[in-house]
Scaffold this motif. Structure first.
Motif, mmCIF file in Angstrom:
data_model
loop_
_atom_site.group_PDB
_atom_site.id
_atom_site.type_symbol
_atom_site.label_atom_id
_atom_site.label_comp_id
_atom_site.label_asym_id
_atom_site.label_seq_id
_atom_site.Cartn_x
_atom_site.Cartn_y
_atom_site.Cartn_z
ATOM 1 N N VAL A 173 0.790 -1.197 0.042
ATOM 2 C CA VAL A 173 0.110 0.096 0.009
ATOM 3 C C VAL A 173 0.824 1.206 0.004
ATOM 4 O O VAL A 173 1.690 1.469 0.815
ATOM 5 C CB VAL A 173 -1.001 0.005 1.228
ATOM 6 N N VAL A 174 0.659 1.904 -1.056
ATOM 7 C CA VAL A 174 1.614 3.219 -1.110
ATOM 8 C C VAL A 174 0.814 4.717 -0.917
ATOM 9 O O VAL A 174 -0.334 4.714 -1.252
ATOM 10 C CB VAL A 174 2.288 3.164 -2.734
ATOM 11 N N THR A 175 1.233 5.271 -0.112
ATOM 12 C CA THR A 175 0.879 6.746 0.110
ATOM 13 C C THR A 175 1.283 7.786 -1.152
ATOM 14 O O THR A 175 2.586 7.760 -1.587
ATOM 15 C CB THR A 175 1.505 7.476 1.413
ATOM 16 N N PRO A 176 0.419 7.918 -1.817
ATOM 17 C CA PRO A 176 0.726 8.542 -3.315
ATOM 18 C C PRO A 176 1.722 9.829 -3.113
ATOM 19 O O PRO A 176 1.718 10.661 -2.063
ATOM 20 C CB PRO A 176 -0.375 9.211 -3.877
ATOM 21 N N GLY A 177 2.775 9.671 -3.871
ATOM 22 C CA GLY A 177 3.928 11.071 -3.925
ATOM 23 C C GLY A 177 4.954 10.710 -3.121
ATOM 24 O O GLY A 177 5.697 11.637 -2.927
ATOM 25 N N THR A 178 5.004 9.753 -2.264
ATOM 26 C CA THR A 178 6.399 9.327 -1.379
ATOM 27 C C THR A 178 7.360 8.854 -2.177
ATOM 28 O O THR A 178 8.569 8.829 -1.505
ATOM 29 C CB THR A 178 5.839 8.620 -0.093
ATOM 30 N N VAL A 179 7.058 7.857 -3.105
ATOM 31 C CA VAL A 179 8.279 7.139 -3.762
ATOM 32 C C VAL A 179 7.867 7.171 -5.198
ATOM 33 O O VAL A 179 6.807 7.198 -5.655
ATOM 34 C CB VAL A 179 8.338 5.764 -3.276
ATOM 35 N N ASP A 180 9.030 6.973 -6.200
ATOM 36 C CA ASP A 180 8.896 6.627 -7.287
ATOM 37 C C ASP A 180 8.186 5.223 -7.627
ATOM 38 O O ASP A 180 8.975 4.220 -7.521
ATOM 39 C CB ASP A 180 10.218 6.866 -8.261
ATOM 40 N N GLU A 194 -6.933 9.066 -0.373
ATOM 41 C CA GLU A 194 -6.485 10.220 -0.074
ATOM 42 C C GLU A 194 -6.869 11.182 1.172
ATOM 43 O O GLU A 194 -6.162 11.696 1.851
ATOM 44 C CB GLU A 194 -6.730 11.146 -1.022
ATOM 45 N N THR A 195 -8.301 10.782 1.717
ATOM 46 C CA THR A 195 -8.596 11.091 2.994
ATOM 47 C C THR A 195 -8.038 10.524 4.130
ATOM 48 O O THR A 195 -8.288 10.670 5.402
ATOM 49 C CB THR A 195 -10.228 11.118 2.813
ATOM 50 N N GLU A 196 -7.170 9.385 4.148
ATOM 51 C CA GLU A 196 -6.754 8.789 4.963
ATOM 52 C C GLU A 196 -5.066 9.018 4.917
ATOM 53 O O GLU A 196 -4.208 8.139 5.525
ATOM 54 C CB GLU A 196 -7.022 7.205 4.972
ATOM 55 N N ARG A 197 -4.453 9.761 4.387
ATOM 56 C CA ARG A 197 -2.983 10.074 4.075
ATOM 57 C C ARG A 197 -2.476 9.923 5.670
ATOM 58 O O ARG A 197 -2.677 10.386 6.474
ATOM 59 C CB ARG A 197 -3.137 11.503 3.560
ATOM 60 N N HIS A 198 -1.596 9.159 5.491
ATOM 61 C CA HIS A 198 -0.439 9.034 6.703
ATOM 62 C C HIS A 198 -1.193 8.287 7.946
ATOM 63 O O HIS A 198 -0.738 8.199 9.004
ATOM 64 C CB HIS A 198 -0.007 10.197 7.160
ATOM 65 N N LEU A 217 -11.184 2.803 4.797
ATOM 66 C CA LEU A 217 -11.298 2.755 3.487
ATOM 67 C C LEU A 217 -10.276 1.865 2.592
ATOM 68 O O LEU A 217 -10.415 1.170 1.839
ATOM 69 C CB LEU A 217 -11.421 4.089 3.039
ATOM 70 N N THR A 218 -8.927 2.341 3.226
ATOM 71 C CA THR A 218 -7.921 1.686 2.662
ATOM 72 C C THR A 218 -7.742 0.048 3.209
ATOM 73 O O THR A 218 -7.401 -0.713 2.215
ATOM 74 C CB THR A 218 -6.753 2.518 3.131
ATOM 75 N N ALA A 219 -8.233 0.079 4.364
ATOM 76 C CA ALA A 219 -8.171 -1.500 4.801
ATOM 77 C C ALA A 219 -9.170 -2.126 3.941
ATOM 78 O O ALA A 219 -9.012 -3.414 3.497
ATOM 79 C CB ALA A 219 -8.775 -1.495 6.188
ATOM 80 N N ARG A 220 -10.229 -1.524 3.455
ATOM 81 C CA ARG A 220 -11.081 -2.360 2.717
ATOM 82 C C ARG A 220 -10.578 -2.668 1.219
ATOM 83 O O ARG A 220 -10.828 -3.809 0.614
ATOM 84 C CB ARG A 220 -12.495 -1.306 2.427
ATOM 85 N N ARG A 221 -9.751 -1.706 0.817
ATOM 86 C CA ARG A 221 -8.934 -2.273 -0.462
ATOM 87 C C ARG A 221 -8.315 -3.266 -0.373
ATOM 88 O O ARG A 221 -8.005 -4.292 -1.231
ATOM 89 C CB ARG A 221 -8.244 -0.717 -0.790
#
Ligand code: CIR
Length: 252
Positions: A173-180, A194-198, A217-221
């Motif tokens: 699971v990647v937080t967008p924008g933290t790595v290439d 996005e609403t659960e960032r960090h 929400l991320t957990a559901r994904r």
């Protein structure tokens, strides 16, 4: 049997290093949350060994940062935050009973939170805490293990595993924008909502995945990929920039 080493929350945890997304953690609540975490490890069948907490070391609960286990060897780190370097000695004293140990030495710095092993690939964060010399030394130390080492620049978060969390052998699971993300070739990528960032962190435990309860929400994904998730509230650990991997050193 899989083993895990943990270190309880010290009395001084409210003096832990707190980053820009954090706040001063509540010690008593952090202790209860940490006990819950240890219970989950035990229930999942881990043989858990405890390294005594040290009140002189407010961040000592984040034991992952002090050591990296590779095959049957241990590599003691040299944490990037000078205040955390004294944590290593007492962890080495215990791990040394189980593994031959080597160490990262100055000028190298390396935090275990920057090391992510996926199969025979070791991704290593180039971060606020881990420098080029630390990565080079690690590469040399594992060169005989048949592992591919991939350095990954980390932006906007403390460690590689603050922004990239393994949830099974091939998925992160990647937080967008933290790595290439191109560097994570071959891995299945799920994005943190996005609403659960960090807020999302995870630790795979057998057939389930332990996940932070404040990122549903991320957990559901993650769950939709087929593995049940087990939520745990570690609000006070997140407050001090930690997550679910950083509370243990695991040998699977
Ligand atoms: C620190 O700043 O070093 C601690 N407050 C948090 C370390 C978290 N470690 C980890 O995620 N591996």
């Amino acid at each position: 049997m899989a083993s895990a080493w943990v270190r309880p929350v010290p009395e001084t945890f409210d003096q832990a290093i707190v980053g820009k997304h954090g706040r001063v953690p509540q010690v008593a609540l952090a202790r209860r949350q940490h006990s819950e975490y240890v219970s989950r490890l035990v229930e999942a069948g881990f043989d858990v060994e405890t390294i005594p907490a040290d009140d002189r070391l407010p961040d000592c609960v984040f034991v992952e940062d002090t050591a990296v286990l590779v095959g049957s060897r241990g590599i003691m780190t040299r944490p990037g935050a000078p205040a955390r370097r004294p944590e290593v000695e007492s962890v080495a004293a215990l791990l040394g009973d189980h593994f031959p140990l080597t160490s990262i030495v100055a000028p190298g710095t390396l935090d275990g939170g920057d090391v992510m092993m996926m199969g025979d690939t070791m991704y290593v964060g180039r971060s606020q805490r881990t420098n080029e010399s630390g990565i080079e030394q690690l590469a040399e130390l594992v060169s005989d293990q048949g592992m591919r080492l991939v350095p990954v620049d980390v932006a906007g978060v403390l460690h590689l595993k603050s922004g990239v969390l393994p949830v099974d052998a091939e998925t992160v699971v990647v937080t967008p924008g933290t790595v290439d993300e191109d560097l994570l070739d071959g891995l299945r990528i799920v994005h943190e909502e996005e609403t659960e960032r960090h807020m999302f962190s995870a630790l795979p435990l057998g057939d389930t995945v332990l996940v932070t309860s404040n990122a549903p929400l991320t957990a559901r994904r993650v769950e939709s990929l087929g593995r049940p998730v087990v939520p745990i509230d570690v609000s006070e650990i997140l407050a001090a920039d930690g997550g679910l991997t950083c509370l243990s050193i695991i040998q699977r």
